[in-house]
Design an enzyme around this catalytic site. Sequence first.
Site, PDB file in Angstrom:
ATOM      1  N   HIS A 112      -0.367 -10.720   5.150  1.00  0.00           N
ATOM      2  CA  HIS A 112      -0.731 -10.139   4.079  1.00  0.00           C
ATOM      3  C   HIS A 112      -1.818  -9.483   3.902  1.00  0.00           C
ATOM      4  O   HIS A 112      -3.355  -9.920   4.109  1.00  0.00           O
ATOM      5  CB  HIS A 112      -0.466 -11.392   3.411  1.00  0.00           C
ATOM      6  CG  HIS A 112       0.550 -12.891   2.992  1.00  0.00           C
ATOM      7  ND1 HIS A 112       1.416 -13.319   1.842  1.00  0.00           N
ATOM      8  CD2 HIS A 112       0.653 -14.174   4.016  1.00  0.00           C
ATOM      9  CE1 HIS A 112       2.319 -13.611   2.451  1.00  0.00           C
ATOM     10  NE2 HIS A 112       1.618 -14.084   4.001  1.00  0.00           N
ATOM     11  N   LYS A 161      -7.216 -17.366   6.653  1.00  0.00           N
ATOM     12  CA  LYS A 161      -7.870 -16.013   5.537  1.00  0.00           C
ATOM     13  C   LYS A 161      -9.163 -15.668   6.059  1.00  0.00           C
ATOM     14  O   LYS A 161      -9.682 -16.330   6.064  1.00  0.00           O
ATOM     15  CB  LYS A 161      -7.704 -16.697   4.458  1.00  0.00           C
ATOM     16  CG  LYS A 161      -8.525 -16.612   3.231  1.00  0.00           C
ATOM     17  CD  LYS A 161      -7.864 -17.234   1.824  1.00  0.00           C
ATOM     18  CE  LYS A 161      -8.899 -17.778   1.252  1.00  0.00           C
ATOM     19  NZ  LYS A 161      -9.564 -17.360   0.266  1.00  0.00           N
ATOM     20  N   ASP A 204      -0.761  -4.176  -1.642  1.00  0.00           N
ATOM     21  CA  ASP A 204      -0.211  -5.276  -1.398  1.00  0.00           C
ATOM     22  C   ASP A 204       0.734  -4.372   0.266  1.00  0.00           C
ATOM     23  O   ASP A 204       0.945  -3.820  -0.230  1.00  0.00           O
ATOM     24  CB  ASP A 204       0.409  -5.813  -2.351  1.00  0.00           C
ATOM     25  CG  ASP A 204       0.567  -7.515  -1.664  1.00  0.00           C
ATOM     26  OD1 ASP A 204       0.165  -7.811  -0.666  1.00  0.00           O
ATOM     27  OD2 ASP A 204       0.738  -8.608  -2.458  1.00  0.00           O
ATOM     28  N   HIS A 218       2.904  -6.078   3.085  1.00  0.00           N
ATOM     29  CA  HIS A 218       3.121  -7.215   4.424  1.00  0.00           C
ATOM     30  C   HIS A 218       3.130  -7.325   5.360  1.00  0.00           C
ATOM     31  O   HIS A 218       4.518  -5.354   5.655  1.00  0.00           O
ATOM     32  CB  HIS A 218       4.038  -8.195   3.731  1.00  0.00           C
ATOM     33  CG  HIS A 218       3.656  -9.509   2.630  1.00  0.00           C
ATOM     34  ND1 HIS A 218       3.917  -8.489   1.084  1.00  0.00           N
ATOM     35  CD2 HIS A 218       2.927 -10.115   2.707  1.00  0.00           C
ATOM     36  CE1 HIS A 218       3.113  -9.304   0.876  1.00  0.00           C
ATOM     37  NE2 HIS A 218       3.122  -9.770   1.280  1.00  0.00           N
ATOM     38  N   GLN A 239      -2.146  -4.651  -7.624  1.00  0.00           N
ATOM     39  CA  GLN A 239      -2.273  -5.034  -6.172  1.00  0.00           C
ATOM     40  C   GLN A 239      -1.793  -4.520  -5.038  1.00  0.00           C
ATOM     41  O   GLN A 239      -0.205  -3.408  -4.741  1.00  0.00           O
ATOM     42  CB  GLN A 239      -1.732  -6.431  -5.481  1.00  0.00           C
ATOM     43  CG  GLN A 239      -2.423  -7.901  -6.061  1.00  0.00           C
ATOM     44  CD  GLN A 239      -1.953  -8.934  -5.414  1.00  0.00           C
ATOM     45  OE1 GLN A 239      -0.657  -9.476  -5.199  1.00  0.00           O
ATOM     46  NE2 GLN A 239      -2.625  -9.545  -5.211  1.00  0.00           N
ATOM     47  N   ARG A 269      -0.595 -13.498 -13.257  1.00  0.00           N
ATOM     48  CA  ARG A 269      -0.774 -14.973 -13.555  1.00  0.00           C
ATOM     49  C   ARG A 269      -1.764 -15.346 -14.629  1.00  0.00           C
ATOM     50  O   ARG A 269      -2.585 -14.225 -15.537  1.00  0.00           O
ATOM     51  CB  ARG A 269      -1.934 -14.860 -12.302  1.00  0.00           C
ATOM     52  CG  ARG A 269      -0.849 -14.342 -10.928  1.00  0.00           C
ATOM     53  CD  ARG A 269      -2.585 -14.471  -9.905  1.00  0.00           C
ATOM     54  NE  ARG A 269      -2.057 -14.255  -8.736  1.00  0.00           N
ATOM     55  CZ  ARG A 269      -2.311 -14.107  -6.993  1.00  0.00           C
ATOM     56  NH1 ARG A 269      -4.026 -14.070  -7.217  1.00  0.00           N
ATOM     57  NH2 ARG A 269      -2.058 -12.885  -6.579  1.00  0.00           N
ATOM     58  N   CYS A 275       4.398 -11.484  -2.434  1.00  0.00           N
ATOM     59  CA  CYS A 275       5.478 -11.717  -1.089  1.00  0.00           C
ATOM     60  C   CYS A 275       6.516 -11.776  -1.050  1.00  0.00           C
ATOM     61  O   CYS A 275       6.973 -11.709  -0.100  1.00  0.00           O
ATOM     62  CB  CYS A 275       4.747 -13.501   0.045  1.00  0.00           C
ATOM     63  SG  CYS A 275       2.612 -13.285  -1.081  1.00  0.00           S
TER      64      CYS A 275
END
Length: 620
Positions: free
Chosen positions: A485, A439, A353, A355, A351, A333, A304
């Site tokens: 997200h 979320k 991912d 946005h 990911q 992580r 992000c």
Amino acid sequence: MSQKNEKQLSESELMQMRHSAAHLMAAAVQQLWPDARFGVGPAVKNGFYYDMDLPVQLTPEDLGKIEQKMRELKNKKLPFERVELPVDDAIAEMDKRGQAYKVELLQLLKEKGSTAVAKETGDADVVDTDSSGGVTSVSFYKTGDFVDLCRGPHVNSTVQIGAFKLMNIAGAYWRGNEKNKQLQRLYGAAFATKEELDQYLWQLEEAKKRDHRKLGQELDIFVISDEVGPGLPLWMPNGTVLRDELERLSKEEERRDGYYRISTPNITKAQLYYRSGHLPFYREDMYAPMIIDDEEYFLKPMNCPHHHQIYLARPHSYRDLPLRLAEYGQVYRYEQSGALSGLMRVRGMAQNDAHIYCRYDQAKEEFLRVMNLHSRYYKLLGIDDYYMRFSKPDLNKLDKYVNEPEKWIEAMNVVKEAMDESGLPYIEAEGEAAFYGPKIDFMIKSVIGTEYAISTNQLDFLATERFGLVYTGEDGKEHPVYVIHRAPLGSHERFVAFLIEHFAGAFPTWLAPVQAVVIPIADRHNEYARKVYETLFNADIPNAINGMRVELDDARESMQKKIRKAQLQKIPYMLVVGDKEAEQGAVAVRLRNNQDLGSMPLDEFVARVHERVVKRSPEL
Ligand SMILES: [Zn+2]
Ligand SMILES: [Zn+2]
């Protein structure tokens, strides 16, 4: 048995029954080993457990003995009797019975209250959970000779306990503290009916056969090397095909949905993570920093903040929005080594991912599009059983999350309206939201019913403050940007683990690492087999890398053996070629499920695969 005519139990009735089964098991253990001392024994998903300090180390044979004793006691129709006692009397009683752990629990209850007990032991069933102060009286449940500190409620009689099976024994430190004695944790499964128990046991067996760690090795999908490090899977050629095809799918879908693709680096200055709020709070989930030119750099735990930097690189007007930025972003992580498991729990992951930067008035529509994107993926992959889990903050404690409750409520309404409009099933979970916005997790089930949390979506109205994300409105003024997200295909790692179980490694043609294998019947057919192989290799099949993923098996082995090998590798098509095929320019097609399609012209086979791949069809 009375189980057949039992009605469907509600979730709380089921937990009550499972908790009663835990008592029944402890009662049976007490009869078999009168010196047994008991820790805690709550109901859990699919069953129950009890932590026990026993004079013997339990063996698998003991489980049968305990189970038999449980049946005996169950059929005696023993009542669950409730008794209330002042806490000091309770301590004296448990002391007399030699139940040292219960005495310790009672003392903790007396001094600190039940919340502390629930937190420390993982058992919320000891007494009502909301007593944060000391407790003065407690309740016990008596079943035959067995008496347990417990808030209940329970079934009325042991005979109401459904079908159960003792599953395994594990070690568990008392009060979860490794300085304490390790107790034996005995797990059982319990369901209202025998049918449900059998279904669960079948599912466990099937999950074992489909275990992604086992199949991942057998099918050469990934490997974890000691020299690279735990939790850092290496994708082998077959696994890389899965990743490439999934990534291609997402690129196509995202392009249609108006996303732009971007790329960002893997390491970043600490400063960015202070801005995002990852530092200092999530430091322990991040890899230790490295020092470069006297500055701290971290491996990125999330994409992000980088995407936000791209947004910030240019000014934006209301006409530019929504702006959708997508990346298969590699993140790292830190996970405790004990928590790592195959591809499900890793330390490095890619990911799916993106946005979405939008105006408030666009947020609902954008969230809805994200939900629809999920359902398209699920339909394509034959995932029929899924729902959204909507996490909301506890409205009474909103200031715990943010001091602008009205923004929270606005954001929740946006998400809720989008969920309602999507028509997809959802549940609401209170008191669980992430701190920067409501979320939604998509919970999906594999064909055998294992539930996976793959994808998290958030509506973020705080990024605008933290990062200064704004756009210029029609009025010429600056307005806050809402950020969605989303990562529908989760991390490659976890999603591939899911897909391996879901398909039992038998991937549809478009995903199959090897789509076809050419098998000559005898040596004299090798030349024709090679020609077939080359034609297919160069065929116009719209895979992530154009051309069919085909192999030639010209080893000096019997045809049967080669077919068997290909079936074990779950290769969709086996193309057997002999005299007849060579003469006719054909291939004899066998499917991995043993179906024999007979001989077909080579170009017909190419057309068939082409069609399957274009449609990403589940059929062979
Ligand atoms: Zn209990
Ligand atoms: Zn994000």
